[in-house]
Design a protein around this motif. Structure first.
Motif, mmCIF file in Angstrom:
data_model
loop_
_atom_site.group_PDB
_atom_site.id
_atom_site.type_symbol
_atom_site.label_atom_id
_atom_site.label_comp_id
_atom_site.label_asym_id
_atom_site.label_seq_id
_atom_site.Cartn_x
_atom_site.Cartn_y
_atom_site.Cartn_z
ATOM 1 N N TRP A 102 5.274 -0.792 -4.582
ATOM 2 C CA TRP A 102 5.017 0.257 -3.603
ATOM 3 C C TRP A 102 5.112 1.638 -4.249
ATOM 4 N N ASP A 106 8.649 7.105 4.945
ATOM 5 C CA ASP A 106 7.967 6.065 4.167
ATOM 6 C C ASP A 106 8.158 4.729 4.881
ATOM 7 N N ARG A 114 11.097 -1.150 -2.288
ATOM 8 C CA ARG A 114 9.944 -0.293 -2.589
ATOM 9 C C ARG A 114 9.852 0.067 -4.063
ATOM 10 N N ARG A 125 -0.739 4.065 0.003
ATOM 11 C CA ARG A 125 0.345 3.620 0.873
ATOM 12 C C ARG A 125 -0.080 3.650 2.333
#
Length: 480
Positions: free
Chosen positions: A255, A202, A208, A263
């Protein structure tokens, strides 16, 4: 039962046997994120084994602290995330029959004076004793997890504690090269197998789980992008220009709220924007990394992501509330988590103010290092964190280690040193620097190659800097 780190299995079994046979244990641990998770892993393992114990936390394990631990009158003293560097004070207590020590640590062990043998005890569990790097491959929490696994019985499975071990490793900055490596990978695998950890690739930006998208980008110290980093309006303009619905009822999403495809869209646009603004491709590629989340924690909270969890822990014990950090690690929520969040707000404010002070005041320059003395303006418990954050900031070089001083008390200064991975690869070892330079001025210190600390007499600061500068120069010259 499998052994998460086979090289340490026999020593872990000896340490576990000592604990399992104890009438009672005093558990002593350090106060940072690695120390708190170490303490929580040990406390849980002791509780599951039915062993009576009491817990104490120390910001520094010195002779006075060890005397206090000996005075608790338990037959076994378990030291987690420290103890290896204090064997010269621990072993005499063992020899006097005050307690039997068990140590689960990852710091550099105490060394012998010239012509003498180094102090040692039989129940000393440290990855460095088994050719495993304690600065990058296994933290104090990891060593304690290996011990907890060795304490298992047919009715007890401690693999879920791998989640806390990973929080400790990340809190100890052992994931700086794109994810955890070495023995830590075995811990991650056990946590995934136990359903306690989720491991995915990620974006590497901090926050996040909790930060609205503009704040996520504005405060992203991992990748400084002109026109976005440190620029709230720039972050908003960038996000508003994407063909993705990033708001719900007028509020920015986080996020964690985005789908996989969303994303990818944001991350790809961010990379293109960074390259167009002159950010080197190798730095841009580092925006994605291996990330770890805790499966049992609520999505969108500080405890879901291991990086944010470790920051919560640093915000407790460094403000004399180790009890709060331990409670959160042990699964208590409500009042404990509310207090942790309050301390986190204070911690973030102090970090921001401390970093701003360094930017305004600047740093002093020696031949091979840079340094600053914050006096009482920055708490001695967080000056090391701020020093690490300052590396590469305006006016602070990234190609030299930084040494920070803060007032410990009326007579002593706390010293914190921070370096970088590439300096370590070039020969830097701040553990040796802090140990030797502090000893030269009648102080004491140690730690890791990339991060270490010491306590020295206030009046001998400049002499300490001279010694440290010379040692660093020798280390980097030797590599050249």
């Amino acid at each position: 039962m499998s052994d998460p780190v086979p090289a340490m299995a026999d020593r872990a079994a000896d340490c576990a046997a000592c604990l399992l046979e104890a009438d009672s244990v005093v558990l002593a641990s350090h106060i940072d994120a690695d120390g708190l998770t170490s303490g929580a892993i040990a406390a849980t393992a002791l509780r599951r084994a039915g062993i009576p114990f009491e817990t104490t936390f120390e910001k520094q394990l010195d002779a006075d602290a060890i005397d206090r631990i000996a005075a608790t009158d338990h037959d076994v003293a378990l030291f987690t995330d420290f103890g290896s560097g204090q064997l010269d004070d621990i072993v005499p207590h063992e020899q006097a029959g005050a307690f039997t020590p068990v140590i689960a640590d990852h710091h550099q062990p105490a060394t012998a004076e010239e012509g003498e043998e180094a102090p040692e005890t039989d129940r000393h569990l440290n990855p460095l004793l088994f050719d495993i790097d304690g600065a990058s491959e296994l933290s104090g929490a990891g060593a304690t997890y290996v011990l907890a696994r060795a304490m298992e019985t047919d009715d007890v499975d401690n693999r879920d504690l791998a989640a806390l071990a990973v929080v400790g490793a990340v809190g100890d900055m052992q994931d700086t090269d794109g994810g955890l490596i070495g023995a830590n990978e075995s811990l991650v695998a056990e946590g995934v197998e136990a359903g306690a950890i989720e491991e995915v690739t990620d974006i590497s930006l901090y926050g996040r789980q909790t930060r609205p998208l503009p704040k996520l980008l504005e405060y992203a110290s991992e990748l400084r992008i002109p026109g976005i980093s440190g620029d709230e309006q720039g972050s908003v303009r960038f996000l508003s220009g994407l063909d993705v619905d990033l708001k719900v009822d007028g509020d920015w999403r986080r996020w964690v709220d985005l789908s996989f495809e969303e994303r990818q869209t944001v991350a790809s646009a961010l990379m293109r924007h960074a390259i167009s603004r002159g950010v080197p491709p190798e730095r841009v590629n580092g925006v994605t990394t291996t990330t770890y989340t805790l499966a049992d924690e609520e999505v969108g909270t500080e405890l879901r992501d291991v990086s944010e969890f470790s920051t919560v822990l640093n915000a407790t014990a460094r403000y004399e509330r180790a009890d709060v950090g331990l409670a959160v690690c042990l699964g208590y929520r409500d009042d404990a988590l509310d207090e942790a969040r309050r301390l986190l707000r204070t911690h973030r404010r102090n970090l921001s103010e401390g970093l701003e002070w360094i930017k305004n005041e600047g740093v002093e320059q020696a031949d091979h290092l840079q340094w600053f003395d914050a006096g009482t303006r920055i708490r001695e418990t967080i000056v090391g964190i701020i020093a690490g954050m300052a590396l590469g900031a305006d006016g602070v070089r990234r190609d030299q280690p930084i040494i920070a001083f803060a007032e410990e008390n009326a007579e002593e200064l706390k010293v914190s040193a921070r370096g970088s991975g590439f300096l370590v690869r070039d020969g830097l070892d701040l553990s040796v620097v802090m140990s030797e330079a502090s000893a030269a001025v009648d102080g004491g210190g140690g730690g890791h190659d990339v991060a270490a600390g010491a306590t020295i007499p206030r009046k001998r600061r400049d002499e300490f800097v001279e010694h440290a500068d010379r040692i660093i120069g020798d280390q980097l010259a030797d590599e050249d």
